[in-house]
Design a protein around this motif. Structure first.
Motif, short mmCIF file in Angstrom:
data_model
loop_
_atom_site.label_atom_id
_atom_site.label_comp_id
_atom_site.label_asym_id
_atom_site.label_seq_id
_atom_site.Cartn_x
_atom_site.Cartn_y
_atom_site.Cartn_z
N ALA A 1 64.47 20.39 34.92
CA ALA A 1 64.22 18.97 34.83
C ALA A 1 64.66 18.31 36.12
O ALA A 1 65.64 18.73 36.75
CB ALA A 1 64.97 18.37 33.65
N HIS B 1 67.53 23.26 26.21
CA HIS B 1 67.17 21.88 25.94
C HIS B 1 68.44 21.13 25.61
O HIS B 1 69.46 21.74 25.31
CB HIS B 1 66.19 21.79 24.78
CG HIS B 1 64.86 22.43 25.04
ND1 HIS B 1 63.68 21.72 25.03
CD2 HIS B 1 64.52 23.72 25.31
CE1 HIS B 1 62.67 22.55 25.28
NE2 HIS B 1 63.16 23.76 25.46
N GLU C 1 65.54 11.63 22.20
CA GLU C 1 64.69 12.78 21.94
C GLU C 1 65.20 14.00 22.69
O GLU C 1 65.84 13.89 23.74
CB GLU C 1 63.25 12.48 22.34
CG GLU C 1 62.58 11.38 21.54
CD GLU C 1 62.47 11.74 20.08
OE1 GLU C 1 62.74 10.88 19.23
OE2 GLU C 1 62.09 12.89 19.78
N ARG C 2 64.91 15.15 22.13
CA ARG C 2 65.26 16.40 22.79
C ARG C 2 64.47 16.53 24.08
O ARG C 2 63.27 16.23 24.13
CB ARG C 2 64.97 17.58 21.85
CG ARG C 2 65.41 18.93 22.37
CD ARG C 2 65.20 20.00 21.31
NE ARG C 2 66.00 19.74 20.12
CZ ARG C 2 65.98 20.50 19.03
NH1 ARG C 2 65.19 21.57 18.98
NH2 ARG C 2 66.73 20.18 17.99
N GLU C 3 65.12 16.98 25.14
CA GLU C 3 64.46 17.14 26.42
C GLU C 3 64.73 18.51 27.02
O GLU C 3 65.77 19.12 26.80
CB GLU C 3 64.92 16.05 27.41
CG GLU C 3 66.39 16.11 27.77
CD GLU C 3 66.79 15.11 28.83
OE1 GLU C 3 65.90 14.58 29.52
OE2 GLU C 3 68.00 14.84 28.97
N GLN D 1 69.97 17.33 23.62
CA GLN D 1 69.68 16.17 22.80
C GLN D 1 70.93 15.32 22.66
O GLN D 1 71.95 15.79 22.17
CB GLN D 1 69.16 16.59 21.43
CG GLN D 1 68.67 15.43 20.58
CD GLN D 1 67.83 15.89 19.40
OE1 GLN D 1 67.85 17.07 19.05
NE2 GLN D 1 67.11 14.97 18.81
#
Length: 117
Positions: free
Chosen positions: A60, A37, A44-46, A39
């Motif tokens: 992603a 992930h 926001e964390r993605e 950030q």
């Protein structure tokens, strides 16, 4: 308990590459999933990418075709090869892991990736 330690972050110019590593202190019962992930400040964390113990991967949309996630089960390590880096990739990248059907996520402390224009 599992501890995750990331490494490989740094400063790179746009278009360059980095390879992140995440080493787990011990193996995680199968089936499991490990991933990355990120950030960025004020965001926001993605999710970036995940890989299961069976080798299945997900990415992603923003990193498809540029990033590749892989794992070495013998070393309890997951990697993220990042190519064609863009300034918008700048973030703290965090490793995570969990049993596939579990509810508790293990998180690393994060490694900074900075991509300059």
């Amino acid at each position: 308990q599992v501890q995750l330690v990331e490494s490989g972050g740094g400063l790179v110019q746009a278009g360059g590459s980095l390879r992140l590593s995440c080493a787990a202190s011990r193996s995680i019962d199968s089936p499991n999933v490990m991933g990355w992930h990120r950030q960025a400040p004020g965001k926001e964390r993605e999710l970036v990418a995940t890989i299961t113990s069976g080798g299945g991967t997900n990415y992603a949309d923003s990193v498809k075709g540029r990033f590749t996630i892989s794992r070495d089960n013998a070393k309890n390590t997951v990697y993220l090869q990042m190519n064609s880096l863009k300034p918008e990739d700048t973030a703290v990248y965090l490793c995570h892991a969990r049993r596939f059907f579990g509810t508790f996520d293990y998180w690393g402390q994060g490694t900074q990736v900075t991509v300059s224009s």
